[in-house]
Structures are given as C-alpha cells and as structure tokens.
Design a protein around this motif. Structure first.
Motif, short mmCIF file in Angstrom:
data_model
loop_
_atom_site.label_atom_id
_atom_site.label_comp_id
_atom_site.label_asym_id
_atom_site.label_seq_id
_atom_site.Cartn_x
_atom_site.Cartn_y
_atom_site.Cartn_z
N TYR A 11 -9.54 -21.68 18.84
CA TYR A 11 -8.31 -20.94 19.14
C TYR A 11 -7.27 -21.88 19.77
CZ TYR A 11 -10.81 -16.57 18.33
OH TYR A 11 -11.52 -15.53 17.77
N ILE A 12 -7.72 -22.68 20.71
CA ILE A 12 -6.82 -23.63 21.37
C ILE A 12 -6.33 -24.66 20.34
CG2 ILE A 12 -6.59 -25.36 23.19
CD1 ILE A 12 -8.96 -23.86 24.61
N SER A 13 -7.24 -25.15 19.55
CA SER A 13 -6.90 -26.14 18.54
C SER A 13 -5.89 -25.58 17.53
CB SER A 13 -8.16 -26.60 17.82
OG SER A 13 -7.85 -27.56 16.84
N ALA A 14 -6.09 -24.35 17.11
CA ALA A 14 -5.17 -23.72 16.15
C ALA A 14 -3.77 -23.61 16.73
CB ALA A 14 -5.69 -22.34 15.75
N PHE A 15 -3.66 -23.26 18.01
CA PHE A 15 -2.34 -23.17 18.64
C PHE A 15 -1.67 -24.54 18.70
CE2 PHE A 15 0.39 -23.42 22.41
CZ PHE A 15 1.34 -22.48 22.04
N LEU A 16 -2.43 -25.55 19.10
CA LEU A 16 -1.86 -26.90 19.16
C LEU A 16 -1.46 -27.40 17.78
CD1 LEU A 16 -4.23 -28.45 21.84
CD2 LEU A 16 -1.80 -27.93 22.12
N ASP A 17 -2.27 -27.10 16.78
CA ASP A 17 -1.92 -27.46 15.39
C ASP A 17 -0.63 -26.77 14.97
OD1 ASP A 17 -4.17 -29.06 15.18
OD2 ASP A 17 -5.33 -27.57 14.04
N PHE A 18 -0.51 -25.50 15.32
CA PHE A 18 0.71 -24.74 15.00
C PHE A 18 1.93 -25.39 15.63
CE2 PHE A 18 3.75 -21.58 16.64
CZ PHE A 18 4.28 -21.13 15.44
N MET A 19 1.82 -25.81 16.86
CA MET A 19 2.95 -26.44 17.54
C MET A 19 3.34 -27.76 16.87
SD MET A 19 3.80 -24.18 19.67
CE MET A 19 5.05 -25.03 20.59
N ARG A 20 2.33 -28.55 16.48
CA ARG A 20 2.61 -29.82 15.78
C ARG A 20 3.25 -29.57 14.42
NH1 ARG A 20 -1.90 -31.60 18.84
NH2 ARG A 20 -3.41 -30.67 17.44
N GLU A 21 2.69 -28.62 13.69
CA GLU A 21 3.22 -28.30 12.36
C GLU A 21 4.64 -27.76 12.44
OE1 GLU A 21 2.03 -28.74 9.18
OE2 GLU A 21 0.49 -29.94 10.16
N ALA A 22 4.93 -26.98 13.47
CA ALA A 22 6.28 -26.44 13.63
C ALA A 22 7.30 -27.57 13.75
CB ALA A 22 6.35 -25.52 14.85
N GLN A 23 6.97 -28.60 14.51
CA GLN A 23 7.89 -29.73 14.67
C GLN A 23 8.07 -30.47 13.34
OE1 GLN A 23 9.76 -30.65 17.54
NE2 GLN A 23 10.77 -31.78 15.92
N ILE A 24 6.99 -30.66 12.61
CA ILE A 24 7.08 -31.34 11.32
C ILE A 24 7.92 -30.52 10.34
CG2 ILE A 24 5.73 -32.05 9.30
CD1 ILE A 24 3.45 -32.74 11.31
N GLU A 25 7.66 -29.22 10.27
CA GLU A 25 8.43 -28.35 9.38
C GLU A 25 9.90 -28.34 9.77
OE1 GLU A 25 6.83 -24.39 8.83
OE2 GLU A 25 4.78 -25.18 8.84
N TYR A 26 10.19 -28.35 11.06
CA TYR A 26 11.57 -28.38 11.53
C TYR A 26 12.27 -29.66 11.06
CZ TYR A 26 15.48 -28.40 14.85
OH TYR A 26 16.73 -28.43 15.42
N ASP A 27 11.61 -30.78 11.21
CA ASP A 27 12.20 -32.06 10.79
C ASP A 27 12.43 -32.08 9.28
OD1 ASP A 27 12.13 -32.90 13.44
OD2 ASP A 27 10.26 -34.03 13.20
N VAL A 28 11.49 -31.56 8.52
CA VAL A 28 11.63 -31.51 7.06
C VAL A 28 12.80 -30.59 6.68
CG1 VAL A 28 10.52 -30.70 4.93
CG2 VAL A 28 9.24 -32.10 6.55
N ALA A 29 12.90 -29.45 7.33
CA ALA A 29 13.99 -28.51 7.03
C ALA A 29 15.35 -29.14 7.34
CB ALA A 29 13.80 -27.22 7.82
N ARG A 30 15.43 -29.87 8.43
CA ARG A 30 16.71 -30.55 8.75
C ARG A 30 17.06 -31.59 7.69
NH1 ARG A 30 18.77 -30.89 14.58
NH2 ARG A 30 20.08 -32.27 13.37
N MET A 31 16.05 -32.30 7.22
CA MET A 31 16.28 -33.29 6.17
C MET A 31 16.74 -32.60 4.88
SD MET A 31 13.59 -35.97 4.48
CE MET A 31 12.80 -34.65 3.58
N LYS A 32 16.10 -31.48 4.52
CA LYS A 32 16.49 -30.75 3.32
C LYS A 32 17.90 -30.20 3.43
CE LYS A 32 11.93 -29.37 1.66
NZ LYS A 32 11.03 -28.23 1.38
N GLN A 33 18.27 -29.72 4.61
CA GLN A 33 19.62 -29.22 4.80
C GLN A 33 20.63 -30.34 4.64
OE1 GLN A 33 20.55 -27.56 8.64
NE2 GLN A 33 22.63 -27.03 8.03
N SER A 34 20.34 -31.48 5.20
CA SER A 34 21.23 -32.63 5.08
C SER A 34 21.38 -33.07 3.62
CB SER A 34 20.70 -33.77 5.94
OG SER A 34 21.53 -34.90 5.81
#
Length: 126
Positions: A6-29
């Motif tokens: 459960y703890i690991s899944a939450f931490l993975d979610f937080m890491r993935e959110a940052q990666i997805e955010y960076d990818v989305a910003r790149m796609k928008q640009s």
C-alpha cells in the motif's frame, strides 16, 4: 496485499504523477509549436484548397492533443505541488516503507527452536 505494498503503491503514484506532468508539459509545448507552424504556413503561403483543408484537419488534431495535455497538467498540478511542499513527508514514507518491508521479511521466514523436550515427550506418550 501486504501492508508495504500500500505504501509502495502510493509512492509509485506520486513518482508517476511527476513523470506524467513533465510529459504533458512537453506535449503541450510541442502542440504550441506545431500550431504556430501551421498558422504561419496558412498566413504566408498560397496553398491549394486541398492543402489548406489538410492543414485544417491537422490543426484540429494538434489542438485536441494540446487540450488533452492541458487537462492532464491541470489534474496533476495539485498532486505535484503537494509532493514538492511535502518532500519531507515523502522521504519519511520511503523510510517507513523500508522499515515495514524489513518487519515483513522478519516474520516471513520465522521458525522456532524448542527450548525444552516437552513436545517430544508429549508425542512419545501417545
């Protein structure tokens, strides 16, 4: 599911959110740059009707991709902001995860060595 998962899944979610955010910003640009390329082509060239129609279709696709990226950014921005503000909490959760995994491992391969012969005596006296 183990407690550590459960703890690991939450931490993975937080890491993935940052990666997805960076990818989305790149796609928008990228979509912004593509939009400008198409608009400048329409402005500065005398293309045929069919070429202009193709450019219009491409512009629609680019704008839809940009909208999807912007939507992702707006959803992920609060998550990434919280993660940045609470970096210490996330670090603490990583330490907690390590401690819980260590405890789980300790209980996983548990065995017991008899201290007396009480079990053996009991079995012999059937």
């Amino acid at each position: 599911m183990k407690r550590s998962e459960y703890i690991s899944a939450f931490l993975d979610f937080m890491r993935e959110a940052q990666i997805e955010y960076d990818v989305a910003r790149m796609k928008q640009s990228e979509a912004d740059s593509e939009t400008q390329d198409i608009l400048h082509r329409l402005e500065l060239h005398d293309d045929s009707y069919h070429d202009m129609a193709r450019l219009s279709k491409t512009l629609k696709e680019v704008r839809q991709n940009r909208r999807a990226a912007k939507d992702a950014i707006s959803e992920l921005d609060p998550i990434c902001g919280w993660a940045k503000e609470n970096a210490r909490v996330l670090k603490s959760l990583e330490q907690l995860l390590g401690n819980v995994r260590k405890a789980e491992k300790a209980t996983q391969n548990r065995y017991y060595s008899d201290r007396t012969d009480a079990v053996e005596r009991s079995i012999r006296n059937k």
